[in-house]
Design an enzyme around this catalytic site. Sequence first.
Site, short mmCIF file in Angstrom:
data_model
loop_
_atom_site.label_atom_id
_atom_site.label_comp_id
_atom_site.label_asym_id
_atom_site.label_seq_id
_atom_site.Cartn_x
_atom_site.Cartn_y
_atom_site.Cartn_z
N ASN A 32 -12.99 4.48 -10.81
CA ASN A 32 -13.20 5.43 -9.70
C ASN A 32 -13.66 6.79 -10.23
O ASN A 32 -14.55 7.43 -9.66
CB ASN A 32 -11.90 5.64 -8.90
CG ASN A 32 -11.41 4.36 -8.24
OD1 ASN A 32 -12.18 3.44 -8.00
ND2 ASN A 32 -10.12 4.31 -7.92
N ASN B 119 -0.95 15.54 -10.11
CA ASN B 119 -0.44 15.82 -8.77
C ASN B 119 0.99 16.32 -8.90
O ASN B 119 1.52 16.46 -10.01
CB ASN B 119 -0.60 14.59 -7.85
CG ASN B 119 0.24 13.41 -8.32
OD1 ASN B 119 1.21 13.58 -9.08
ND2 ASN B 119 -0.13 12.22 -7.90
N ASP C 62 -8.91 10.62 -7.67
CA ASP C 62 -9.97 10.25 -8.62
C ASP C 62 -11.28 10.98 -8.28
O ASP C 62 -12.02 11.42 -9.16
CB ASP C 62 -10.21 8.73 -8.59
CG ASP C 62 -8.97 7.95 -8.99
OD1 ASP C 62 -8.17 8.48 -9.79
OD2 ASP C 62 -8.78 6.83 -8.49
O1 RIB Z 1 -6.32 5.87 -7.90
C1 RIB Z 1 -6.55 4.73 -7.10
C2 RIB Z 1 -6.58 3.50 -7.95
O2 RIB Z 1 -5.30 3.28 -8.49
C3 RIB Z 1 -6.90 2.23 -7.21
O3 RIB Z 1 -8.28 1.97 -7.13
C4 RIB Z 1 -6.12 1.16 -7.97
O4 RIB Z 1 -6.91 0.23 -8.63
C5 RIB Z 1 -5.22 1.94 -8.93
O5 RIB Z 1 -5.69 1.93 -10.21
#
Ligand code: RIB
Length: 299
Positions: free
Chosen positions: A42, A179, A243
């Site tokens: 992400n 966070n 992310d």
């Molecule tokens: O931060 C979100 C992510 O946390 C998700 O996509 C999941 O795969 C976990 O890794």
Amino acid sequence: MKILSFGSCNIDYVYSMPHIIKPGETLSSLSMAQYPGGKGFNQAIALGRAGAKAAMAGNIGAEGRFMLDLLREAKVDPSLVRVTAHPTGSAIIQVDSKGQNCIIVFGGANRTLSAQQIDEVMSTLSPGDMVLLQNEVNMLGEIVQSAKSRGLQIALNPSPIDDALKDIDLKMVDVLLINEVEGNALSGKEDAEDIIKVLQTRYQIPCIVLTLGGDGAVCATKQGLIKQAIFPVEAVDTTAAGDTFTGYFLKSFTQTPDDPQTAVLRAAAASALAVSKKGAAVSIPWSDEVDAFLESHKE
Ligand code: RIB
């Protein structure tokens, strides 16, 4: 300057729930969908869509090959992602009617990094490049050591928080993105300014970004403390909001380190767009969408 996200790729199984289930409860989901995710993936996608010179390294299984195309589409170099004989990491995510989530992660291939692989990945980078790390792969401490010894900048999002982080010398970190939960675990403090003060004093981290959910974010650099409010939007799914924030913040901050205000502003706008859509990586906006959002939210 290149930013390499060295981390996890997951396949997310997302269940829409009337509420997050309690211990012992069985409850039918309203729907189920499968999305690409993983914090490393992400954040790489967020870097690429934000316009950074971005690359990703990590491990997947054969069924995760489609994620390589998604990286390419987001203009992220996927050539350091290895296809292994292990299953791709996965996550079971419950999302409730308010868009809040809870996540179970299975590491799979993400947890099969080797010392040799770390060395090979690091040798592709030059001093001044940045390595972006999360805590969903094995050998995190070794990656941090290797990056530092090669003169690379290190950005760390210590998520999820667990004992592996005790192996990390946070004094080696250049940008720490956390966070409130992570901030509390690392500092023992509840209040945002106290969290930052403790981490700055203990580890002398040049840039700390603390996200505070509905209360926005604070960023501490040599220029002092900057606060950024959230953009109020209807949250459909908060997965990958952090992310998205991380990728967008780093893209701006590494280009104009004297202007952290713009970096937190763009990161907050990008996160607002991400929570308005379902899914993790697929909800992350492109830079021109963030421009348009900011234009329409000018005071
Ligand atoms: O931060 C979100 C992510 O946390 C998700 O996509 C999941 O795969 C976990 O890794």
